[in-house]
Scaffold this motif. Structure first.
Motif, PDB file in Angstrom:
ATOM      1  N   VAL A  14      33.618 -21.576  18.064  1.00  0.00           N
ATOM      2  CA  VAL A  14      33.411 -20.320  18.767  1.00  0.00           C
ATOM      3  C   VAL A  14      32.713 -20.616  20.083  1.00  0.00           C
ATOM      4  CG1 VAL A  14      32.238 -18.097  18.706  1.00  0.00           C
ATOM      5  CG2 VAL A  14      33.247 -19.028  16.629  1.00  0.00           C
ATOM      6  N   VAL A  15      33.250 -20.063  21.132  1.00  0.00           N
ATOM      7  CA  VAL A  15      32.635 -20.191  22.444  1.00  0.00           C
ATOM      8  C   VAL A  15      32.151 -18.810  22.840  1.00  0.00           C
ATOM      9  CG1 VAL A  15      33.042 -20.796  24.850  1.00  0.00           C
ATOM     10  CG2 VAL A  15      34.213 -22.065  23.036  1.00  0.00           C
ATOM     11  N   ALA A  16      30.900 -18.719  23.235  1.00  0.00           N
ATOM     12  CA  ALA A  16      30.357 -17.427  23.652  1.00  0.00           C
ATOM     13  C   ALA A  16      31.211 -16.887  24.796  1.00  0.00           C
ATOM     14  CB  ALA A  16      28.911 -17.565  24.078  1.00  0.00           C
ATOM     15  N   TRP A 100      39.996 -17.192  -0.061  1.00  0.00           N
ATOM     16  CA  TRP A 100      38.557 -17.332   0.079  1.00  0.00           C
ATOM     17  C   TRP A 100      38.177 -17.004   1.514  1.00  0.00           C
ATOM     18  CZ3 TRP A 100      35.007 -19.073  -3.659  1.00  0.00           C
ATOM     19  CH2 TRP A 100      35.583 -19.294  -4.913  1.00  0.00           C
ATOM     20  N   TYR A 101      37.018 -16.390   1.680  1.00  0.00           N
ATOM     21  CA  TYR A 101      36.556 -15.956   2.991  1.00  0.00           C
ATOM     22  C   TYR A 101      35.169 -16.509   3.262  1.00  0.00           C
ATOM     23  CZ  TYR A 101      40.423 -12.700   3.049  1.00  0.00           C
ATOM     24  OH  TYR A 101      41.683 -12.169   3.050  1.00  0.00           O
ATOM     25  N   ALA A 102      34.900 -16.727   4.541  1.00  0.00           N
ATOM     26  CA  ALA A 102      33.579 -17.168   4.982  1.00  0.00           C
ATOM     27  C   ALA A 102      33.285 -16.532   6.329  1.00  0.00           C
ATOM     28  CB  ALA A 102      33.520 -18.691   5.097  1.00  0.00           C
ATOM     29  N   VAL A 103      32.016 -16.326   6.606  1.00  0.00           N
ATOM     30  CA  VAL A 103      31.607 -15.804   7.904  1.00  0.00           C
ATOM     31  C   VAL A 103      31.702 -16.947   8.925  1.00  0.00           C
ATOM     32  CG1 VAL A 103      29.125 -16.301   7.698  1.00  0.00           C
ATOM     33  CG2 VAL A 103      29.885 -14.341   8.995  1.00  0.00           C
ATOM     34  N   VAL A 104      31.957 -16.608  10.162  1.00  0.00           N
ATOM     35  CA  VAL A 104      31.965 -17.595  11.244  1.00  0.00           C
ATOM     36  C   VAL A 104      30.595 -17.508  11.912  1.00  0.00           C
ATOM     37  CG1 VAL A 104      33.043 -18.297  13.413  1.00  0.00           C
ATOM     38  CG2 VAL A 104      34.452 -17.352  11.566  1.00  0.00           C
ATOM     39  N   PRO A 105      29.666 -18.412  11.564  1.00  0.00           N
ATOM     40  CA  PRO A 105      28.308 -18.315  12.096  1.00  0.00           C
ATOM     41  C   PRO A 105      28.269 -18.307  13.621  1.00  0.00           C
ATOM     42  CG  PRO A 105      28.435 -20.020  10.421  1.00  0.00           C
ATOM     43  CD  PRO A 105      29.835 -19.567  10.701  1.00  0.00           C
ATOM     44  N   GLY A 106      29.096 -19.067  14.257  1.00  0.00           N
ATOM     45  CA  GLY A 106      29.111 -19.099  15.716  1.00  0.00           C
ATOM     46  C   GLY A 106      29.447 -17.752  16.320  1.00  0.00           C
ATOM     47  N   ALA A 107      30.280 -16.982  15.652  1.00  0.00           N
ATOM     48  CA  ALA A 107      30.648 -15.660  16.156  1.00  0.00           C
ATOM     49  C   ALA A 107      29.461 -14.714  16.082  1.00  0.00           C
ATOM     50  CB  ALA A 107      31.823 -15.097  15.368  1.00  0.00           C
ATOM     51  N   LEU A 108      28.709 -14.786  15.005  1.00  0.00           N
ATOM     52  CA  LEU A 108      27.527 -13.934  14.877  1.00  0.00           C
ATOM     53  C   LEU A 108      26.485 -14.314  15.924  1.00  0.00           C
ATOM     54  CD1 LEU A 108      27.113 -13.679  11.005  1.00  0.00           C
ATOM     55  CD2 LEU A 108      28.231 -12.084  12.570  1.00  0.00           C
ATOM     56  N   GLU A 109      26.338 -15.601  16.174  1.00  0.00           N
ATOM     57  CA  GLU A 109      25.400 -16.055  17.204  1.00  0.00           C
ATOM     58  C   GLU A 109      25.843 -15.581  18.582  1.00  0.00           C
ATOM     59  OE1 GLU A 109      22.405 -17.354  16.799  1.00  0.00           O
ATOM     60  OE2 GLU A 109      22.781 -17.122  14.659  1.00  0.00           O
ATOM     61  N   ALA A 110      27.145 -15.598  18.849  1.00  0.00           N
ATOM     62  CA  ALA A 110      27.656 -15.140  20.141  1.00  0.00           C
ATOM     63  C   ALA A 110      27.365 -13.649  20.341  1.00  0.00           C
ATOM     64  CB  ALA A 110      29.157 -15.420  20.252  1.00  0.00           C
ATOM     65  N   LEU A 111      27.525 -12.843  19.279  1.00  0.00           N
ATOM     66  CA  LEU A 111      27.190 -11.417  19.372  1.00  0.00           C
ATOM     67  C   LEU A 111      25.705 -11.224  19.642  1.00  0.00           C
ATOM     68  CD1 LEU A 111      29.262  -9.782  16.491  1.00  0.00           C
ATOM     69  CD2 LEU A 111      29.655  -9.596  18.944  1.00  0.00           C
ATOM     70  N   ARG A 112      24.912 -11.975  18.925  1.00  0.00           N
ATOM     71  CA  ARG A 112      23.461 -11.891  19.111  1.00  0.00           C
ATOM     72  C   ARG A 112      23.075 -12.275  20.546  1.00  0.00           C
ATOM     73  NH1 ARG A 112      20.424 -14.590  14.443  1.00  0.00           N
ATOM     74  NH2 ARG A 112      22.276 -13.639  13.724  1.00  0.00           N
ATOM     75  N   ALA A 113      23.692 -13.320  21.061  1.00  0.00           N
ATOM     76  CA  ALA A 113      23.397 -13.777  22.422  1.00  0.00           C
ATOM     77  C   ALA A 113      23.815 -12.721  23.450  1.00  0.00           C
ATOM     78  CB  ALA A 113      24.097 -15.103  22.699  1.00  0.00           C
ATOM     79  N   ALA A 114      24.939 -12.053  23.211  1.00  0.00           N
ATOM     80  CA  ALA A 114      25.402 -11.032  24.155  1.00  0.00           C
ATOM     81  C   ALA A 114      24.432  -9.855  24.215  1.00  0.00           C
ATOM     82  CB  ALA A 114      26.800 -10.533  23.765  1.00  0.00           C
ATOM     83  N   LEU A 115      23.743  -9.585  23.117  1.00  0.00           N
ATOM     84  CA  LEU A 115      22.799  -8.469  23.071  1.00  0.00           C
ATOM     85  C   LEU A 115      21.386  -8.858  23.506  1.00  0.00           C
ATOM     86  CD1 LEU A 115      23.875  -6.748  19.751  1.00  0.00           C
ATOM     87  CD2 LEU A 115      24.388  -6.011  22.089  1.00  0.00           C
ATOM     88  N   ALA A 116      21.174 -10.159  23.696  1.00  0.00           N
ATOM     89  CA  ALA A 116      19.837 -10.632  24.063  1.00  0.00           C
ATOM     90  C   ALA A 116      19.431 -10.132  25.441  1.00  0.00           C
ATOM     91  CB  ALA A 116      19.810 -12.162  24.044  1.00  0.00           C
ATOM     92  N   THR A 117      18.154  -9.964  25.594  1.00  0.00           N
ATOM     93  CA  THR A 117      17.631  -9.614  26.913  1.00  0.00           C
ATOM     94  C   THR A 117      17.191 -10.896  27.600  1.00  0.00           C
ATOM     95  OG1 THR A 117      15.446  -9.222  25.989  1.00  0.00           O
ATOM     96  CG2 THR A 117      16.895  -7.330  26.188  1.00  0.00           C
ATOM     97  N   ARG A 118      16.926 -10.807  28.861  1.00  0.00           N
ATOM     98  CA  ARG A 118      16.554 -11.998  29.631  1.00  0.00           C
ATOM     99  C   ARG A 118      15.380 -12.698  29.086  1.00  0.00           C
ATOM    100  NH1 ARG A 118      17.434  -9.683  35.666  1.00  0.00           N
ATOM    101  NH2 ARG A 118      19.132  -8.411  35.040  1.00  0.00           N
TER     102      ARG A 118
END
Length: 118
Positions: A14-16, A100-118
């Motif tokens: 996953v690339v942000a 079988w299913y698994a979460v994509v941790p990189g995708a969750l991190e990318a969402l979190r990063a997009a919502l981060a403040t400076r």
């Protein structure tokens, strides 16, 4: 829920898509990616499923073990999981007759990063 010891599914890289929303103006391609992912999270059943995937022992869980915790039929659960996979938040792998299913941790991190403040 049945616990099975299996390796985590192969995870896509996953690339942000974009810088934090508060850091710079979001371009159209990044907005499309984020909108699709946040829309996928806009349903309570999908949020529950994502939580179950993120906390699954062994990193992956069979669709057959997800119906009872969310109180939905396998068809409904499969539909919601397909939305999560298509949005890039989850991944799937067919093993015999089951998926079988698994979460994509990189995708969750990318969402979190997009919502981060400076």
């Amino acid at each position: 829920m049945t616990v099975r010891e299996l390796p985590v599914l192969n995870q896509p890289e996953v690339v942000a898509c974009c810088a934090p929303l508060a850091a710079e103006v979001l371009a159209a391609p990044g907005a499309k990616v984020l909108a699709r992912q946040f829309a996928a999270l806009g349903d309570p059943v999908r949020l529950q499923l994502l939580s179950l995937l993120a906390t699954a022992e062994g990193g992956a869980i069979c669709v057959c073990d997800l119906t009872e915790p969310v109180g939905r039929t396998q068809g409904t659960v499969s539909h919601h999981l397909r939305v999560l996979v298509e949005s890039g938040l989850a991944t799937s792998e067919k093993r015999g007759r089951n998926v079988w299913y698994a979460v994509v941790p990189g995708a969750l991190e990318a969402l979190r990063a997009a919502l981060a403040t400076r």
